[in-house]
Design an enzyme around this catalytic site. Sequence first.
Site, PDB file in Angstrom:
ATOM      1  N   HIS A 144     -74.676 -45.959 120.885  1.00 13.27           N
ATOM      2  CA  HIS A 144     -75.345 -45.914 119.587  1.00 13.27           C
ATOM      3  C   HIS A 144     -74.777 -44.728 118.824  1.00 13.27           C
ATOM      4  O   HIS A 144     -74.501 -43.676 119.412  1.00 13.27           O
ATOM      5  CB  HIS A 144     -76.864 -45.785 119.736  1.00 13.27           C
ATOM      6  CG  HIS A 144     -77.587 -45.749 118.426  1.00 13.27           C
ATOM      7  ND1 HIS A 144     -77.317 -46.629 117.407  1.00 13.27           N
ATOM      8  CD2 HIS A 144     -78.545 -44.915 117.949  1.00 13.27           C
ATOM      9  CE1 HIS A 144     -78.093 -46.362 116.366  1.00 13.27           C
ATOM     10  NE2 HIS A 144     -78.841 -45.318 116.667  1.00 13.27           N
TER      11      HIS A 144
ATOM     12  N   ASP B 180     -80.480 -40.488 111.556  1.00 11.60           N
ATOM     13  CA  ASP B 180     -80.054 -41.815 112.008  1.00 11.60           C
ATOM     14  C   ASP B 180     -80.462 -42.850 110.973  1.00 11.60           C
ATOM     15  O   ASP B 180     -81.650 -43.046 110.712  1.00 11.60           O
ATOM     16  CB  ASP B 180     -80.684 -42.137 113.365  1.00 11.60           C
ATOM     17  CG  ASP B 180     -80.109 -43.388 114.010  1.00 11.60           C
ATOM     18  OD1 ASP B 180     -79.346 -44.107 113.351  1.00 11.60           O
ATOM     19  OD2 ASP B 180     -80.434 -43.644 115.188  1.00 11.60           O
TER      20      ASP B 180
ATOM     21  N   TYR C 266     -73.931 -55.158 122.044  1.00 15.25           N
ATOM     22  CA  TYR C 266     -73.861 -53.735 122.357  1.00 15.25           C
ATOM     23  C   TYR C 266     -75.222 -53.056 122.268  1.00 15.25           C
ATOM     24  O   TYR C 266     -75.416 -51.953 122.766  1.00 15.25           O
ATOM     25  CB  TYR C 266     -72.846 -53.036 121.446  1.00 15.25           C
ATOM     26  CG  TYR C 266     -73.371 -52.575 120.112  1.00 15.25           C
ATOM     27  CD1 TYR C 266     -73.823 -51.270 119.919  1.00 15.25           C
ATOM     28  CD2 TYR C 266     -73.403 -53.430 119.011  1.00 15.25           C
ATOM     29  CE1 TYR C 266     -74.283 -50.842 118.699  1.00 15.25           C
ATOM     30  CE2 TYR C 266     -73.865 -53.007 117.786  1.00 15.25           C
ATOM     31  CZ  TYR C 266     -74.308 -51.706 117.634  1.00 15.25           C
ATOM     32  OH  TYR C 266     -74.778 -51.285 116.415  1.00 15.25           O
TER      33      TYR C 266
ATOM     34  N   CYS D  57     -74.460 -49.905 113.688  1.00 15.09           N
ATOM     35  CA  CYS D  57     -74.762 -48.467 113.787  1.00 15.09           C
ATOM     36  C   CYS D  57     -73.614 -47.572 113.367  1.00 15.09           C
ATOM     37  O   CYS D  57     -73.812 -46.578 112.668  1.00 15.09           O
ATOM     38  CB  CYS D  57     -75.256 -48.117 115.180  1.00 15.09           C
ATOM     39  SG  CYS D  57     -74.023 -48.222 116.494  1.00 15.09           S
TER      40      CYS D  57
ATOM     41  N   TRP E 213     -76.997 -58.172 113.368  1.00 10.85           N
ATOM     42  CA  TRP E 213     -76.621 -58.193 114.786  1.00 10.85           C
ATOM     43  C   TRP E 213     -76.598 -59.621 115.331  1.00 10.85           C
ATOM     44  O   TRP E 213     -76.675 -59.822 116.529  1.00 10.85           O
ATOM     45  CB  TRP E 213     -77.592 -57.340 115.603  1.00 10.85           C
ATOM     46  CG  TRP E 213     -77.420 -55.868 115.400  1.00 10.85           C
ATOM     47  CD1 TRP E 213     -76.732 -55.006 116.211  1.00 10.85           C
ATOM     48  CD2 TRP E 213     -77.949 -55.057 114.339  1.00 10.85           C
ATOM     49  NE1 TRP E 213     -76.780 -53.723 115.719  1.00 10.85           N
ATOM     50  CE2 TRP E 213     -77.529 -53.725 114.566  1.00 10.85           C
ATOM     51  CE3 TRP E 213     -78.724 -55.331 113.211  1.00 10.85           C
ATOM     52  CZ2 TRP E 213     -77.865 -52.670 113.722  1.00 10.85           C
ATOM     53  CZ3 TRP E 213     -79.050 -54.276 112.375  1.00 10.85           C
ATOM     54  CH2 TRP E 213     -78.634 -52.963 112.626  1.00 10.85           C
TER      55      TRP E 213
END
Length: 817
Positions: free
Chosen positions: A407, A430, A592, A348, A313
């Site tokens: 997400h 997840d 984000y 993600c 990220w």
Amino acid sequence: MPEPDTRMDVGRWASASYRVRQPGPSSPPPERRKRSFFSKFCRCCKCCAGTRDDTDWGPAPGEVPGSRPAQPVIREGMLVVSGMDLMGQRSGANRRAHHTDEFEYDELIVRRGQPFDIRLQLQQPYDPELHRVCLELLVGPTPQLSKATHILVPLGAPLPGLGWAAEVRDSTNDSLSLRVSTAPTAVIGKYRFSVKTRSPAGEYQMPFDPRNEIYILFNPWCREDAVYLPHDDWLEEYVLNESGRIYYGTESQIGERTWNYGQFDRGMLDACLYILDRRGMPHSGRGDPISVSRVVSAMVNSLDDNGVLVGNWTGDYARGTNPSAWVGSVDILRQYHRTGYPVLYGQCWVFAGVVTSVLRCFGIATRTVTNYNSAHDTDVSLTMDIYFDENMKPLERLNADSVWNFHVWNDCWMTRPDLPSGYDGWQVVDATPQETSSGIFCCGPCSVEAIKNGLVYLKYDAPFIFAEVNSDKVYWQRQADGTYKIVYVEEKAIGHLISTKAVGSHERHDITDIYKHPEGSEAERQAVETAARHGTKAHIYKNKEWGEDVSLSVETSEAVMGQDVSVQVALSNRGSSSRSVSLKLHLAPMFYTGVTGSTFKQESRQVEIPPGGAQSVRMVVSYAEYQPHLVDQAALMLSVSGKVAQTGQVLAKQHSFRLRTPELTLTVLGPAVVGKETQVQVVFKNPLPQTLTGAVFHMEGSGVSSPKATNIGTIGGHQTISFRQTFVPLRAGRRQLVASLDSPQLSQVHGVVTVDVAPAAGGQPAPTRSSPAREAPARSSPARGSPARGSPARGSPSRQPNPRNSPARHREPGRAG
């Protein structure tokens, strides 16, 4: 000293258990074993001489299952199996009946709990009075009968309680046709397959041959399977569809992109099984979809276990691929299987896309789900806590919680026998590494129905997932004595427009109602407060002192990359007296994940609002102002704070928005035929006044094109380019070709086109199965930001893990934290 290997610790896997051995009465002396009928013909070996009866086909003492000579001893009169036809052809009846005919494999691929046919080639006719036959299947490096990884299936009689069986369908002088049934709880994986026979002349053991290997998968068409799904259209979409839509952006500016799951492509099944091997998951536990999905959620990210994808990220992707440039899972999973090293990089939606590919490949119905305004709770409070000083300036050192613009995770369908009744169905999984679960970066499976009702004590990881979709945003202000007081609670800020691709179409399907009760309803408030009682700030709802008569909202006009942006703050006064409001507006770039950069524009305003009236304030931001500060996803965050002079009411609002990027236009030139080269034309216009450098074009499509990347180079400011790419279709039918274009100056540029592929001359026609989400014209451009829209939610209760441990997290610059 090296760390002990904990992979086989008791309690780690659902299939493992701990039992204390208690002393008991001594066993009675064994009864004398009845002699086999074979003993009256032959006394030459122990297998024929009564040491085993007709049902005892297990390995002899000291024999290693699956270990046998390539050239077995053959005596005259033995029932010798000279060959085996597994009928595994892609267009054959076995593959079609098991919905595995799309796999680009020549081996037999079946689904558990459902019969299939095979044919044995014999050197003499089969006589049921003299001959006995047993099928032998082994999976894993150390197969054992007690762990259901070594399976022996005698011909004629089903195995008690196991569900395996084999029966004769037909026999000739030199062949034997069998119908084989597998257990609906069978371990999934790649089985070695052989045959044993017994006759008056002795026992014959057919050598194991790699050409006779069988893949067994989960079976959502089988009522006895834990992954059974009773809706045919859902099965088409969530198991068989090889492409789908992933949603991103913000709730007011929804973007969508097509993703190539490619679960049936050549090499994908082996790559997916390799993931379980790399984790060291015991084969005996691979029949349980709960355990399998949990391992997949851990292994798709690279933390802890050198899994599939490295998360990044930071905005610096020089050593790998920008996450926005991926267009599907095939290249990622093949590369991981080929090299054994984690692939660079993912975020993600990439993690979620890969999970969908893996679980659909295994036979578990799975969909990719996007949650807008998704909370990241770092302290298990089940609230999003934002701290300010006495002057309402954010205290960044305390603001560890964050709200992601969006997400992406997964829903997968299964029963939950480990939970109370009522929690079967959709389960959240997840793979994005955010917080640890039992010390590992994984999440789920967790019942969606449990999340909806705030039952955060049900496993796995319900507190974290509940906070993502239904926590409140709590604003705390530091007081003069150093304590903190709640000045405002935003009850409807988290978990909006939870979206997935609709069944049978390209539309967005809003499934918010299966995750939460209607916002503000009594049931929704009860769920929030029920969950909060199990959090670390259970007291906050006991004394609700905050109130308001002035409300604040923020709206953004159409925001397009390269153009000026207008943001409007609206204030309304529900009171009977005028209100004077002091406003402060701060604009900053935003990842984000909710992490913001430094403020680059700020304004202060004084606003007078008449009784029962409204006023608005507008901020205009030019391209020249925001361009130097943009980060991934081209998102900005407007923070608004204010105070009402007459009442002391504190106002606070955070509003994020993204700048829409352009689309790729793809057009197929001429007919597409299996095995023949076809061209696609690509058109793109640079929306920026600046030059794009190092542009790379990515393209792939299941059954159409293997993943490929092409260097485009430099694209001038506002320049339109057009170029052609070639591909050779591999499978007939309606397919999707997915593409992206990425450069350091501009990302999130995507395109998709539907391709109707005709079979090769004289070849087999494409399967006639209906094909959801494949009806676009031959000219298309996805990646569009669409208004929030959706169809009525379809869903049903879902239902297993440990509550998360305290947030020992992996932090990166630009990462929610």
